[in-house]
Structure formats: C-alpha cells, structure tokens
Design a protein around this motif. Structure first.
Motif, PDB file in Angstrom:
ATOM      1  N   ASN A   3       0.833  -1.200   0.000  1.00  0.00           N
ATOM      2  CA  ASN A   3       0.000   0.000   0.000  1.00  0.00           C
ATOM      3  C   ASN A   3       0.870   1.253   0.000  1.00  0.00           C
ATOM      4  O   ASN A   3       0.673   2.164  -0.787  1.00  0.00           O
ATOM      5  CB  ASN A   3      -0.927  -0.029   1.213  1.00  0.00           C
ATOM      6  CG  ASN A   3      -1.979   1.037   1.176  1.00  0.00           C
ATOM      7  OD1 ASN A   3      -2.142   1.715   0.186  1.00  0.00           O
ATOM      8  ND2 ASN A   3      -2.691   1.162   2.254  1.00  0.00           N
ATOM      9  N   ILE A  24      -0.505 -10.210  -4.005  1.00  0.00           N
ATOM     10  CA  ILE A  24      -1.828  -9.634  -3.762  1.00  0.00           C
ATOM     11  C   ILE A  24      -2.906 -10.695  -3.925  1.00  0.00           C
ATOM     12  O   ILE A  24      -3.821 -10.797  -3.104  1.00  0.00           O
ATOM     13  CB  ILE A  24      -2.075  -8.432  -4.700  1.00  0.00           C
ATOM     14  CG1 ILE A  24      -1.062  -7.324  -4.418  1.00  0.00           C
ATOM     15  CG2 ILE A  24      -3.502  -7.913  -4.550  1.00  0.00           C
ATOM     16  CD1 ILE A  24      -1.036  -6.217  -5.467  1.00  0.00           C
ATOM     17  N   ALA A  40      -5.976  -6.483   1.280  1.00  0.00           N
ATOM     18  CA  ALA A  40      -5.685  -6.781  -0.124  1.00  0.00           C
ATOM     19  C   ALA A  40      -6.672  -6.079  -1.052  1.00  0.00           C
ATOM     20  O   ALA A  40      -6.288  -5.580  -2.114  1.00  0.00           O
ATOM     21  CB  ALA A  40      -5.700  -8.288  -0.363  1.00  0.00           C
ATOM     22  N   ILE A  43      -5.524  -2.624  -1.341  1.00  0.00           N
ATOM     23  CA  ILE A  43      -4.341  -2.536  -2.193  1.00  0.00           C
ATOM     24  C   ILE A  43      -4.743  -2.581  -3.659  1.00  0.00           C
ATOM     25  O   ILE A  43      -4.230  -1.812  -4.481  1.00  0.00           O
ATOM     26  CB  ILE A  43      -3.339  -3.655  -1.847  1.00  0.00           C
ATOM     27  CG1 ILE A  43      -2.743  -3.390  -0.459  1.00  0.00           C
ATOM     28  CG2 ILE A  43      -2.257  -3.772  -2.904  1.00  0.00           C
ATOM     29  CD1 ILE A  43      -1.970  -4.552   0.120  1.00  0.00           C
ATOM     30  N   VAL A  44      -5.661  -3.476  -4.004  1.00  0.00           N
ATOM     31  CA  VAL A  44      -6.138  -3.540  -5.396  1.00  0.00           C
ATOM     32  C   VAL A  44      -6.728  -2.189  -5.794  1.00  0.00           C
ATOM     33  O   VAL A  44      -6.458  -1.674  -6.885  1.00  0.00           O
ATOM     34  CB  VAL A  44      -7.172  -4.677  -5.584  1.00  0.00           C
ATOM     35  CG1 VAL A  44      -7.838  -4.591  -6.954  1.00  0.00           C
ATOM     36  CG2 VAL A  44      -6.513  -6.034  -5.402  1.00  0.00           C
TER      37      VAL A  44
END
Length: 75
Positions: A3, A24, A40, A43-44
């Motif tokens: 991140n 990820i 996650a 983060i995506v």
C-alpha cells in the motif's frame, strides 16, 4: 507495505506488478484471515487508482478472488 509502495511510486507501481500481483492474489485468497483480505482489497483499489486503465492487464488475476470475497458472508 505494498500500500505504501503504491502511494509512494504512483503510476510506476505497474512496473512491479509481475512480482506484486501474485502476492496480492495470495492475500485475496486468504480465507482464514479476513483482515488480510480486506487489506488486499484496499491494495487492489490503490493500485487501480495509480495505474488507471493499465489495471486491465491484471484484472484476470484479481476478479475471481474479489468475487469470492463479495460472496463471503463473513466479510
């Protein structure tokens, strides 16, 4: 960590997706730790914001795990 990297390098994160993508996806598939799955997902989202339409190159890897998360009653 990913991140922070994503925010720090911005659009250049795309250069590292070959290495980061599998990490990820593994986090997205971690059904035992919903906290990891939530991180996650974030983060995506951050990566998609940074690389824009180039995210299309990675959607095949991320879509199925994201759909599984959306269908989960615990998240």
């Amino acid at each position: 960590m990913i991140n922070g990297l994503s925010h720090g390098v911005g659009e250049q994160i795309e250069e590292h997706m070959t290495e980061l993508g599998p990490v990820i996806v593994e986090a997205l598939n971690n059904a035992l730790e919903d906290t990891i799955q939530r991180l996650a997902c974030g983060i995506v989202s951050d990566v998609a914001s940074n690389i824009g339409s180039k995210m299309n190159n990675y959607l095949d890897d991320f879509i199925n795990p994201l759909i599984q998360i959306l269908q989960s009653p615990t998240i």
